[in-house]
Design an enzyme around this catalytic site. Structure first.
Site, PDB file in Angstrom:
ATOM      1  N   ARG A 172       0.846  -1.180   0.000  1.00 20.74           N
ATOM      2  CA  ARG A 172       0.000   0.000   0.000  1.00 20.74           C
ATOM      3  C   ARG A 172       0.888   1.238   0.000  1.00 20.74           C
ATOM      4  NH1 ARG A 172      -1.905  -3.632   3.881  1.00 20.74           N
ATOM      5  NH2 ARG A 172      -3.997  -4.463   3.499  1.00 20.74           N
ATOM      6  N   ARG A 264      -1.056  -1.700  -6.842  1.00 20.49           N
ATOM      7  CA  ARG A 264      -1.294  -2.842  -5.947  1.00 20.49           C
ATOM      8  C   ARG A 264      -2.245  -3.836  -6.618  1.00 20.49           C
ATOM      9  NH1 ARG A 264      -1.192  -4.489  -0.490  1.00 20.49           N
ATOM     10  NH2 ARG A 264      -3.172  -5.169   0.405  1.00 20.49           N
ATOM     11  N   HIS A 287      -3.554  -9.396   3.384  1.00 20.41           N
ATOM     12  CA  HIS A 287      -4.996  -9.479   3.629  1.00 20.41           C
ATOM     13  C   HIS A 287      -5.276 -10.439   4.779  1.00 20.41           C
ATOM     14  CE1 HIS A 287      -6.101  -8.208  -0.761  1.00 20.41           C
ATOM     15  NE2 HIS A 287      -5.895  -7.179   0.030  1.00 20.41           N
TER      16      HIS A 287
END
Length: 315
Positions: A172, A264, A287
């Site tokens: 990110r 991303r 995640h």
């Protein structure tokens, strides 16, 4: 006049969005205590929660409700309706609802409210749009495209490193800006990243990214001031790179409007296109739930169908 009657008589369309977003809510809303309690959330997440709760509190005050104790499910549903009437995107409304759920759950735990009015609050379902993914040509332009002749050498070197890292690792933008020199292990072609929930993960870096980082580190001290500490990347003022700085880098290099997060999305989709395991991609992206990663399989499948339709003679 009873409070519920007073609220009911104020139509939602009289509330000015400028008032709702600019006027600080009263102390009774305990916004500061709520945000302080979010110890496991990233700074950007905490800021988003604060904005959402403050906007609701300001809206509620305009509607005659000055304390969270007086908020009920009906008022919350009216607020969601107001957000919709303002043309807010479904994803934005869903995030606001999530913020309010977290906020009232906190107040319930602290004993400020006896009943959580947000428990049955529902947000409109998203429009199901798939993330935008760059094709290989667009990636090539970003990473290897021409730059203005008068561009400073240091900026070209830094921008090369920033873009190579974004595409090579899928981090990110906030994670990239938070990198320090000791985050890197270039001999092993990897780096350590602090992600959401203060969780650390190790991600690999390809040879082009490692080479770009070595070139940047060689001149970094000429750009990054001592005040920035061990920050890996710096901006024109010598301070730690910010997400806005990254956006400017991409604006200078892209041949079409491109959001930093698209790199991303592109990283994940290109991995799956190449046969990478879904669980491996989940770990690389950081995640918590594999269902978040699964949306990239939909993109990959779309791309395969498009390729089939274009190439197969009987498609």
């Amino acid at each position: 006049m009873p409070l519920c009657e007073r609220v009911r008589r104020i139509p939602s369309d009289v509330v000015d969005v400028r008032t709702a977003t600019r006027v600080a809510p009263r102390a009774a809303w305990r916004v500061e205590a709520f945000t302080t309690s979010l110890t496991s959330s990233a700074a950007n997440t905490v800021a988003a929660y604060r904005r959402d709760v403050e906007q609701f509190a300001a809206w509620a005050e305009d509607a005659g409700v000055d304390d969270p104790v007086d908020v009920d499910r009906t008022l919350l549903r009216r607020y969601v309706g107001w957000l919709t009437s303002q043309g807010r995107a479904k994803r934005s409304i869903a995030r606001a609802v999530s913020s309010l759920r977290r906020y009232f759950a906190h107040l319930r735990r602290e004993g400020v409210v006896e009943v959580d009015p947000s428990m049955s609050l529902r947000a409109p379902k998203g429009d199901g749009r798939l993330p935008r993914v760059l094709d290989h040509e667009a990636v090539d332009v970003l990473l290897d495209g021409p730059t203005p002749e008068d561009e400073p050498h240091w900026r070209r070197v830094r921008d090369d490193a920033v873009l190579e890292v974004l595409y090579a690792s899928g981090v990110r933008v906030g994670e990239l800006c938070g990198l320090d020199l000791d985050s890197l292990d270039l001999s092993a072609g990897a780096m350590s990243v602090w992600g959401k929930g203060s969780k650390q993960r190790r991600v690999p870096l390809g040879e082009p990214a490692v080479a770009a980082l070595r070139a940047w580190i060689a001149i970094r001290a000429e750009v990054v001031s001592s005040e920035a500490g061990a920050a890996l990347f710096g901006n024109e003022r010598g301070r730690r790179l910010t997400p806005r700085d990254v956006r400017r880098i991409i604006d200078r290099r892209a041949d079409r409007p491109t959001h930093p997060h698209a790199l991303r999305h592109t990283f994940a989709t290109h991995l799956l296109d190449g046969g990478a395991d879904l669980r491996a991609v989940q770990e690389l992206l950081g995640h918590a739930d594999v269902s978040t990663t699964q949306r990239y399989t939909h993109i990959s499948n779309h791309r395969l169908r498009d390729a089939y339709a274009e190439a197969h003679p009987r498609a």
